[in-house]
Write an enzyme that holds these catalytic residues in place. Structure first.
Site, PDB file in Angstrom:
ATOM      1  N   ARG A  67       6.212   2.768 -10.955  1.00  0.00           N
ATOM      2  CA  ARG A  67       7.152   3.613 -10.607  1.00  0.00           C
ATOM      3  C   ARG A  67       7.965   3.788 -12.255  1.00  0.00           C
ATOM      4  O   ARG A  67       7.608   3.207 -13.027  1.00  0.00           O
ATOM      5  CB  ARG A  67       8.354   2.968  -9.996  1.00  0.00           C
ATOM      6  CG  ARG A  67       8.083   2.566  -8.539  1.00  0.00           C
ATOM      7  CD  ARG A  67       9.250   2.383  -7.711  1.00  0.00           C
ATOM      8  NE  ARG A  67       9.861   1.234  -8.181  1.00  0.00           N
ATOM      9  CZ  ARG A  67       9.452  -0.057  -7.856  1.00  0.00           C
ATOM     10  NH1 ARG A  67       8.381  -0.361  -7.205  1.00  0.00           N
ATOM     11  NH2 ARG A  67      10.139  -1.044  -8.265  1.00  0.00           N
ATOM     12  N   GLU A 102       4.010  -5.254 -12.193  1.00  0.00           N
ATOM     13  CA  GLU A 102       5.335  -5.064 -12.689  1.00  0.00           C
ATOM     14  C   GLU A 102       5.841  -6.205 -13.549  1.00  0.00           C
ATOM     15  O   GLU A 102       6.671  -5.980 -14.313  1.00  0.00           O
ATOM     16  CB  GLU A 102       5.959  -4.896 -11.298  1.00  0.00           C
ATOM     17  CG  GLU A 102       5.782  -3.709 -10.419  1.00  0.00           C
ATOM     18  CD  GLU A 102       6.421  -3.589  -9.035  1.00  0.00           C
ATOM     19  OE1 GLU A 102       6.504  -2.520  -8.637  1.00  0.00           O
ATOM     20  OE2 GLU A 102       6.962  -4.634  -8.745  1.00  0.00           O
ATOM     21  N   HIS A 110       0.774  -1.352   0.062  1.00  0.00           N
ATOM     22  CA  HIS A 110       0.018   0.139   0.065  1.00  0.00           C
ATOM     23  C   HIS A 110       0.965   1.230   0.153  1.00  0.00           C
ATOM     24  O   HIS A 110       0.672   2.226  -0.841  1.00  0.00           O
ATOM     25  CB  HIS A 110      -0.981   0.057   1.130  1.00  0.00           C
ATOM     26  CG  HIS A 110      -1.857  -1.115   1.300  1.00  0.00           C
ATOM     27  ND1 HIS A 110      -3.094  -1.295   0.713  1.00  0.00           N
ATOM     28  CD2 HIS A 110      -1.830  -2.585   1.715  1.00  0.00           C
ATOM     29  CE1 HIS A 110      -3.822  -2.202   0.960  1.00  0.00           C
ATOM     30  NE2 HIS A 110      -2.901  -2.983   1.695  1.00  0.00           N
TER      31      HIS A 110
END
Length: 358
Positions: free
Chosen positions: A169, A267, A17
């Site tokens: 990211r 990812e 989270h």
């Protein structure tokens, strides 16, 4: 522009989270003045977290954000949590946006905060409680995705559903590195409460493949770092990475990953990395089951059921089946397009704020 995150991390809760909220905060402060015509308007993101074992205050502050810690003792109810959150900010309220990523908070907390914030966004994947929010993000994939939140959010709530909104990211959107044969990546999140990292290493030691190269990634909350480091020091074909900031590179280079569910699914998907998955929480099972059905991963089961010998056979089987390996890679890659993800979520947030500010 003042944005507040209410989110926790701990050795028990895990760090997923917090990691995705930190990703979103970094993307928001990099957006031009959060959609404002006056480019000098700064964007400020601040975190409110409970001081649980394994909290991420230092990581948040190293990333350039303020972090207010709530008491470590049990918070009695959501109204008390809201009061403590407001007290942590004092005169800096009201805020432009409150982002909540917390399974223990629902519409009660949001309604208690409404007078202090212009807008509320909720990040969820359980769909098991009501939310009072303007924006809802569920980046997971379910067969009933389109109807999961019927009756749980208001008709005016904008819903961002599916892995095309995954909070990844910036490193995952960079050009990919070449994949390397016989390279295995092992990662069970920042905490790995059940020490599946060690179990996986036991399984890898059983493999007959002598040319194997292994990368093991653990977080700063991993409790067995010393013991693992000592073990890895005797294995020249294993490299240990602690709280690394280059996960995308490791995923791009690996041929197989052994890990858990959660954000790691997306990812893996954006890098096209075939995965052998062991779920570590009930909320990971539905998405992992669906991905397994699609052929985007190989789900072995929940962590209580797995033995090193079973994992060894799964790794050997995937290594030895190039057709299945390629199909799994291609299926996973199609689920998370390179042009989507975090940027789409930021655009939605900016549109919400622009709408409020006219």
């Amino acid at each position: 522009m003042n944005i507040i995150f209410r989110v926790d991390a701990s050795t028990h809760i895990g760090t997923g989270h917090m990691a995705r909220c930190l990703t979103l905060a970094k993307a928001l402060v990099q957006a031009p003045a959060c959609g404002q015509p006056d480019k000098s308007v700064p964007v400020t993101c601040t975190f409110v977290c409970q001081a649980l074992p394994g909290h991420w205050q230092s990581t948040i502050e190293q990333a350039g954000f303020d972090c207010h810690l709530l008491p470590a003792m049990a918070i009695n109810n959501q109204l008390e949590d809201a009061a403590l959150t407001c007290a942590a900010f004092g005169e800096s309220l009201p805020a432009d946006l409150l982002i909540i990523d917390h399974y223990a908070l629902d519409e009660t907390f949001s309604q208690a905060m409404r007078a202090q914030v212009s807008h509320i966004m909720v990040i969820d994947d359980l769909a098991n409680r009501k939310h009072d929010c303007d924006l809802l993000l569920d980046q997971n994939l379910f067969a009933d995705m389109a109807t999961r939140y019927q009756g749980l959010v208001g008709p005016a709530t904008r819903q961002l559903l599916g892995p095309q909104y995954a909070l990844l990211r910036d490193e995952f959107y960079q050009p990919a590195l070449p994949r390397q044969a016989n390279r295995v990546l092992v990662s069970f999140g920042g905490a790995d409460e059940h020490n599946l990292t060690n179990l996986t290493l036991d399984a890898l030691l059983r493999l007959k493949e002598s040319a194997l190269q292994v990368d093991i990634v653990v977080g700063q909350s991993y409790p067995w770092t010393t013991a693992l480091s000592e073990r890895v020091a005797t294995l020249p074909w294993v490299t240990l990475h602690i709280h690394c900031n280059y996960m995308a590179r490791l995923m791009q280079q690996a041929s197989i990953m052994v890990g858990s569910g959660g954000t790691t699914h997306w990812e893996r998907c954006i890098t096209g990395l075939p995965g052998i998955i062991i779920t570590v929480a009930d909320n990971q099972q539905a998405t992992t089951r669906h991905l397994n059905m699609l052929g985007a991963c190989n789900w072995l089961g929940d962590h209580q059921q797995i033995k090193p010998s079973q994992l060894q056979l799964a790794i050997e089987a995937l290594q030895g089946d190039s057709l299945r390996h390629n199909n799994m890679s291609n299926t996973a890659r199609r689920l998370v397009p390179k042009s989507a993800g975090t940027a789409w979520v930021v655009d939605e947030i900016l549109a919400l704020i622009r709408g409020h500010n006219g």
